[in-house]
Design a protein around this motif. Structure first.
Motif, mmCIF file in Angstrom:
data_model
loop_
_atom_site.group_PDB
_atom_site.id
_atom_site.type_symbol
_atom_site.label_atom_id
_atom_site.label_comp_id
_atom_site.label_asym_id
_atom_site.label_seq_id
_atom_site.Cartn_x
_atom_site.Cartn_y
_atom_site.Cartn_z
ATOM 1 N N VAL A 66 0.847 -1.207 0.000
ATOM 2 C CA VAL A 66 0.000 0.000 0.000
ATOM 3 C C VAL A 66 0.872 1.243 0.000
ATOM 4 C CG1 VAL A 66 -1.596 1.365 1.396
ATOM 5 C CG2 VAL A 66 -2.033 -1.049 1.043
ATOM 6 N N TYR A 101 0.825 -1.503 -8.467
ATOM 7 C CA TYR A 101 -0.572 -1.915 -8.408
ATOM 8 C C TYR A 101 -0.737 -3.419 -8.539
ATOM 9 C CZ TYR A 101 -2.543 2.737 -8.148
ATOM 10 O OH TYR A 101 -2.891 3.990 -7.716
ATOM 11 N N VAL A 102 0.106 -4.036 -9.348
ATOM 12 C CA VAL A 102 0.025 -5.504 -9.449
ATOM 13 C C VAL A 102 0.368 -6.118 -8.100
ATOM 14 C CG1 VAL A 102 1.156 -7.525 -10.421
ATOM 15 C CG2 VAL A 102 0.379 -5.718 -11.923
ATOM 16 N N LEU A 103 1.394 -5.569 -7.448
ATOM 17 C CA LEU A 103 1.762 -6.056 -6.107
ATOM 18 C C LEU A 103 0.609 -5.867 -5.131
ATOM 19 C CD1 LEU A 103 5.420 -4.948 -5.375
ATOM 20 C CD2 LEU A 103 4.487 -7.251 -5.282
ATOM 21 N N LEU A 104 0.033 -4.680 -5.156
ATOM 22 C CA LEU A 104 -1.029 -4.365 -4.198
ATOM 23 C C LEU A 104 -2.259 -5.232 -4.428
ATOM 24 C CD1 LEU A 104 -2.337 -2.594 -2.018
ATOM 25 C CD2 LEU A 104 -2.968 -0.975 -3.798
ATOM 26 N N TYR A 105 -2.726 -5.251 -5.675
ATOM 27 C CA TYR A 105 -3.930 -6.021 -5.958
ATOM 28 C C TYR A 105 -3.681 -7.506 -5.774
ATOM 29 C CZ TYR A 105 -6.024 -1.819 -7.956
ATOM 30 O OH TYR A 105 -6.531 -0.556 -8.134
ATOM 31 N N GLY A 106 -2.477 -7.917 -6.160
ATOM 32 C CA GLY A 106 -2.142 -9.325 -5.973
ATOM 33 C C GLY A 106 -2.246 -9.721 -4.518
ATOM 34 N N ASN A 107 -1.672 -8.900 -3.638
ATOM 35 C CA ASN A 107 -1.748 -9.207 -2.202
ATOM 36 C C ASN A 107 -3.181 -9.167 -1.698
ATOM 37 O OD1 ASN A 107 0.949 -9.695 -1.385
ATOM 38 N ND2 ASN A 107 1.395 -7.550 -1.737
ATOM 39 N N VAL A 137 -5.860 -9.799 -3.390
ATOM 40 C CA VAL A 137 -6.699 -10.813 -4.020
ATOM 41 C C VAL A 137 -6.361 -12.221 -3.522
ATOM 42 C CG1 VAL A 137 -6.540 -11.969 -6.262
ATOM 43 C CG2 VAL A 137 -7.565 -9.734 -6.102
ATOM 44 N N ILE A 138 -5.171 -12.380 -3.000
ATOM 45 C CA ILE A 138 -4.697 -13.714 -2.597
ATOM 46 C C ILE A 138 -5.648 -14.389 -1.612
ATOM 47 C CG2 ILE A 138 -3.003 -14.735 -1.007
ATOM 48 C CD1 ILE A 138 -0.870 -13.396 -2.645
ATOM 49 N N LEU A 139 -6.030 -13.688 -0.563
ATOM 50 C CA LEU A 139 -6.859 -14.329 0.468
ATOM 51 C C LEU A 139 -8.250 -14.689 -0.044
ATOM 52 C CD1 LEU A 139 -6.115 -12.778 3.961
ATOM 53 C CD2 LEU A 139 -5.258 -14.836 2.889
ATOM 54 N N VAL A 174 -9.261 -15.235 -3.053
ATOM 55 C CA VAL A 174 -9.175 -16.299 -4.054
ATOM 56 C C VAL A 174 -8.847 -17.626 -3.376
ATOM 57 C CG1 VAL A 174 -7.891 -17.132 -6.045
ATOM 58 C CG2 VAL A 174 -8.575 -14.759 -5.942
#
Lengths: 359, 775
Positions: A22, A34-40, A42-44, A46
């Motif tokens: 963040v 943003y890929v890092l942020l959204y990836g983190n 979205v992980i839980l 998903v």
């Protein structure tokens, strides 16, 4: 039922990484932050969805090689898994009923993976620790997310309900030493019996009672013949089994233990009287209140086979009736009997086994 | 089943492989770019797309062949396709373009080099380590490239694929045993989320947080407000209420006491004649409490205007018909708070006649006011005030004539607002009360001062202005240590307060100024009143509501000018006087004439034929515009609701029909085994539905024999055994046909159909019975 548990260390690391991403995205725009942020982020969710899909598409079936088990004996348990979904199931944890069963070849917490559209089987030994009717084998399955942040456990949709027969022991013997209890002299005798007229004959010996002479036979044979007396139990025994009234689905380990002791005591009591040749009437709830006459070994086997799976009340009214019978303690047909009452609610208490004269 | 299994297992591996290759090539290109080489953007996008597409195409073909043949045969078959594909590629524009051709060669060499290095890494290290090293290396390169303005970090679609792939590959290395299918799901979600070029904008969040904090503060205030009467036994203290007990320091809070709503313009613009610059001014409204509609004051003013021959054009220069909604917030008083010049006050119960109620109004009480906003600083009006028509007989102007006149110049329905009796009463009224000239307990020095200030003044209006100007020299301060106890409700109290202010402390706040001016005016024979309420200057920006705070509470004097009526003044030095906040409205210049307004001179208007301009915007006009806007808004709202409603209906239909279509589709594409299993699931579901009692499902099919209707029992007995045989016969590779015959499948399906009919009939019967009962 679903339970979710969070791993403290994993959660801490995850939250730290999330906060860092963040902060990174607060200073820099573009793909990497943003890929890092959204990836983190979205992980839980998903992971949770993936776990739910795994659970939805896994079919579990379990069976034991025999229909009726015996407490303490090993039987063969077979658990089949079938993954009907498109996603592989990875490291699904097995949650066993280890509080009431012992297992060989598997243990609580073992994991199994099943590829998509694949089947898998586990064969293991199972030993039921208690008598009664209860769920055994696999209790539930657990899934972890990819990074070990949380785990989700589910109960298996269909448990295996085992009917476990109690062992035949002598735990009741000390309680049921009725002769010692009621004999005021204190001397112990195996059997207290009185003579009754029998059908066997013999020649008269001086000293035989005049009343034992069979005059008809004597007249026919032209010599004095006397009857050989039979033995009759001086006492008739009724055993009341006042089981607890519990809904099938509310059984926990403590209740199972209590039922185990109750059944074992009942069987032990019946065996005690049968081997002494004392006829016994058992009043027990088998759906409805039933009186079972027991005089022979075959009667005992029938009772034993019925006992473990069938002791239950079909309604609360039956339980009330049982309780009333116990309270009245043998009015009517049990009036001249010795009453033995075992009460499941009072297992291991002083009043668990009560012996009294019939009213 | 085997087909799906192959697809799901093999596809995951292949996709992972493709993504890895893609990421490696991209990293290579970034290194190339960072070394300063220039590559055409268009070309690189095309190259990446072709590469990715080629790899994917290769994989699909490989899988498709692999399902039916062995892996070696499929590799051979696909390789020949790959060769053909590359020939096809030769004929595209990429090759035709000379620049591109020149650029392709080094890229091709680079890709080859990268691939060879990767193969070497894999040879030297274990498979697991080689994967890890590859991904970490690619991570490092792409992070460096991002900060060095590499090509792919700019946000293009290609870059998105690459960065998302990189994230997914890196995450999969953390737990390399976890099925890659999960990471593909993550990838799918990441593609759907929009990515911004700017960093996170926290402003909306901060706004929300501030909003929440404010709401929390308001909630706390409301709580204090509602419980304020407990314990102390005193009414809720506010700036407005505290003016009754004054002399000492006052604590004026920023608590919202009332809220104003208006659709009128909250400011005005004018051109400074001297400099030619345009200026904006804020509208100021004085809200007074406890008076309601002062009808005599209105009649006095109208009469004066009439006597001066003022027409509508003239009146529009300094009078505006306005509307205002006053909502009580944290204020407990029985007073009706209304703007000065109010001509009509209503609340939810109707017209307000009295200025004060016995019981306090509570939060949420609303007053709707229509009032005459008067510019007392306008020179045309001040001329009228300064030159009253004295001793005029009020009886000369009848109620009808006054009504006509008022309708004409003010545009109000005079007869609806004022009755004949009220008008008649005014005609016999001298204009003020005895208490308005009460000067009891006034000190001698104050009398002397009153005389000194006004000794050179001619008219009453001049005297008022002189006293106002004199008092504005005093220091404004809210921290006053008073030695006297004075109340503003009577002359004696006001005298004490004024005396201390004028001759001892020399400082004070609005109450002191107002008391002083009231007493000094009375000493000059001018009836005067002490007014309390609020002085509110509207902000320039238009708002839904205008909060009026405790510190807006104010006191000010009014003087009765013979021949005009009551006029308010502002002696408090902290605030502007009427002249300084005039609207600067002037008549339009008449052709051929020039009027220059100089200080001290006023221009007198009479009933002429000059086309004087009227103010451009009035409250009525604005109200019309607002109505049109509202209508347009209604249409849009309706459209939105319609779309939302349709959307909901579509979603509900999808939810209801979706499972049916899904099941139907599944049934069609399933093999025999799948169909029988689906039929069995339906049979169980239908039995539960038909059976009247609650069913505990142990997963044992034989349990349902007792639940199914008798006529189907025999069939069901056959069917569930078929099902068990199919489901649990060993042999994962056996399809249904080897275990269960076609006839048995038909039996299962027929039972399902029969039960379905039974199920439908049952629910139709239930519905029919309920319908009959209801009607």
């Amino acid at each position: 039922m679903m339970k979710i548990r969070f791993n403290l260390t994993g959660s801490f690391i995850y939250i730290s990484v999330l906060i860092l991403s963040v902060i990174f995205a607060s200073f820099y725009g573009g793909l990497l932050p943003y890929v890092l942020l959204y990836g983190n982020l979205v992980i839980l969710p998903v992971s949770f969805v993936y776990i739910l899909l795994n659970y939805k598409f896994i079919s579990i079936y379990q069976e034991i090689d025999v229909h009726r088990l015996i407490k303490g004996e090993q039987h063969k348990l077979l658990i089949s898994f079938e993954n009907t979904g498109l996603f592989p199931v990875h490291d699904m944890e097995l949650i066993l009923h280890s509080d009431r069963c012992g297992f060989n070849d598997i243990k609580d917490g073992d994991v199994i993976s099943v590829q998509a559209q694949e089947k898998s089987r586990i064969e293991a030994g199972i030993i039921c620790l208690y008598a009664g009717t209860y769920d055994v084998g696999l209790k539930g399955v657990g899934f972890k997310d990819v990074f070990g942040i949380f785990s989700v456990s589910f109960e298996v949709p269909y448990s295996f309900r085992a009917i476990v027969s109690p062992r035949i022991t002598d735990i009741a013997d000390n309680f049921l030493d009725i002769e010692n209890t009621l004999n005021s002299i204190g001397a112990k005798s195996d059997i207290k019996r009185e003579d009754i007229s029998g059908n066997e004959m013999r020649d008269y010996y001086p000293g035989d009672l005049l009343s034992s002479v069979n005059w008809k036979v004597s007249a026919r044979l032209d010599k004095l013949m006397v009857r050989i007396p039979d033995k009759q139990d001086t006492r008739r025994i009724t055993l009341y089994m006042e089981a607890s009234y519990i809904n099938d689905r509310e059984w926990d380990t403590e209740l199972i233990k209590r039922r185990d002791y109750f059944l074992e005591f009942a069987v032990s009591s019946a065996w005690y009287f049968v081997r002494k040749g004392i006829s016994l009437t058992i009043v027990c709830p088998v759906g409805k209140i039933t009186r079972i006459q027991m005089a022979t070994y075959e009667d005992f086997l029938d009772f034993y086979n019925t006992l473990s799976g069938s002791v239950s009340y079909r309604s609360a009214d039956e339980k009330e009736r049982m309780h009333k019978l116990v309270q009245e303690r043998g009015y009517g047909e049990d009036g001249d009997r010795i009453i033995v009452i075992i009460s499941e609610d009072d297992v291991l208490e002083k009043d668990f086994c009560v012996i009294a004269e019939g009213n | 089943m085997m087909f799906w299994k192959k697809i799901s297992v093999l596809l995951q591996k292949e996709i992972k492989h493709i993504l890895t290759v893609l990421v490696i090539i991209s990293a290579g290109i970034e290194v190339y770019v960072m070394t300063g080489k220039n590559i055409s953007t268009v070309y690189m996008n095309v190259y990446i797309h072709y590469t990715a597409g080629f790899l994917f195409f290769y994989t699909v073909l490989y899988l498709a062949f692999n399902v039916f043949t062995g892996s070696r045969s499929s590799a051979l078959a696909v390789s020949s396709s790959a060769v053909m594909f590359s020939f096809l590629l030769r004929n595209t524009e990429v090759y035709d373009n000379a620049n591109s051709r020149a650029g392709m060669f080094p890229i091709g060499i680079l890709a080859g080099l990268v691939y060879i290095i990767w193969l070497l890494v894999r040879l030297l290290l274990s498979f697991r380590m080689s994967e890890l090293v590859t991904v970490l290396l690619a991570d490092l390169i792409m992070i460096i490239a991002f900060f060095n303005l590499g090509y792919f970090g700019s946000g293009s679609f290609t870059g998105r694929i690459i960065y998302i792939s990189l994230f997914v590959l890196t995450a999969s290395q953390i737990n390399h045993k976890y099925p890659f299918a999960y990471f593909l799901l993550v990838m799918l979600f990441l593609f759907m989320i929009p990515i911004r070029k700017e960093p996170i904008n926290w402003e909306p969040v901060v706004k929300v947080a501030v909003g929440v904090a404010n709401k929390g503060r308001e909630a706390a205030r409301s709580l204090r407000y509602y419980f304020s009467d407990f314990g102390t036994g005193t009414a809720y203290q506010s700036g407005y209420s505290s003016f009754a007990k004054t002399g000492n320091s006052v604590v004026l809070t920023d608590r919202t006491e009332i809220k104003l709503k208006t659709k009128d313009n909250t400011g005005f613009t004018f051109t400074d004649e001297a400099t030619g610059k345009r200026y904006r001014g804020k509208r100021v409204v004085y809200l007074t409490g406890g008076r309601a509609v002062d009808k005599n004051r209105i009649f006095d003013m109208l009469y004066s205007l009439y006597m001066h021959g003022v027409d509508k054009t003239d009146a529009d220069l300094y009078i505006r018909n306005s509307k205002l909604n006053i909502g009580y917030v944290y204020l407990k008083t029985g007073d009706e708070i209304a703007p000065e010049g109010a001509i009509r006050l209503t609340n939810d119960n109707g017209i307000i006649e009295e200025g004060r109620k016995k019981r306090n109004h509570k939060k949420g009480y609303n007053i709707y006011a229509e009032y005459l906003d008067i510019d007392y600083g306008n020179p045309y009006l001040t001329y009228i005030i300064a030159s009253p028509v004295e001793d005029a007989d009020k009886a000369l102007l009848s109620y009808e004539d006054m009504s006509l006149y008022a309708n004409n110049i003010l545009g109000i329905r005079f007869k609806e607002y004022f009755t004949g009796e009220e008008y008649l009463s005014w005609q016999g009224y001298k204009g003020y009360l005895e208490e308005d000239i009460d000067i009891s307990q006034v000190s001698h020095r104050m009398k002397e001062l009153a005389y000194d200030i006004t000794k050179n003044c001619v008219s009453d209006y001049d005297k008022c202005n002189a006293i106002e100007a004199y008092l504005r020299q005093y220091t404004y301060s809210t921290t006053v240590e008073s030695k006297v106890y004075g109340s503003t409700t009577d002359s004696e109290g006001m005298s004490k307060i004024a005396d201390e202010f004028l001759f001892e402390s020399g400082k004070g706040y609005c109450v002191h100024y107002a008391c002083a001016m009231v007493m000094l005016l009375r000493l000059n024979g001018i009836p005067s009143r002490f007014n309390t309420g609020y002085r509110y200057a509207f902000p320039f920006e238009r708002m839904e509501e205008y909060p009026v705070y405790g510190h807006n509470a104010h006191a000010w004097p009014s003087a009765y000018i013979k021949g005009f009526g009551w006029v308010s003044f502002e002696p408090t030095s902290a605030y502007t006087i009427a002249k300084d906040r005039t609207w600067h409205r002037q008549p339009a210049k008449i052709k051929g004439e020039e009027e220059i307004l100089k200080e001290g001179e006023v221009y007198s208007l009479n009933n002429g034929t000059s086309p004087y301009p009227t103010p451009a915007v009035t409250g009525v006009e604005e109200f019309s515009k607002v109505t049109e806007r509202n209508y347009g808004r209604m249409i849009n709202t309706f459209k939105m609701l319609l779309i939302i409603g349709l959307g909901v209906i579509v979603v509900v239909i999808i939810m209801l029909l979706g499972p049916i279509f899904y099941r139907s589709l599944r049934y069609r594409i399933s093999d025999q085994r799948g169909r029988i299993i689906l039929d069995m699931e339906d049979i169980i579901f239908l039995i539960k539905g038909i059976c009247d009692k609650a069913v505990y499902d142990r997963g044992v099919m034989s349990d349902y024999i007792t639940l199914i209707p008798d006529k189907y029992r025999e069939e069901y007995d056959k069917v569930y055994k078929i099902y068990y045989r199919l489901k649990y016969r060993s042999g994962n590779d056996m399809s249904g046909e080897e275990i269960v015959s076609k006839e048995e499948e038909i039996i299962t399906r027929e039972l399902r159909n029969k039960l379905y009919k039974e199920y439908k009939m049952k629910f139709l019967r239930i519905f029919y019975v309920k319908f009959k009962k209801a009607y």
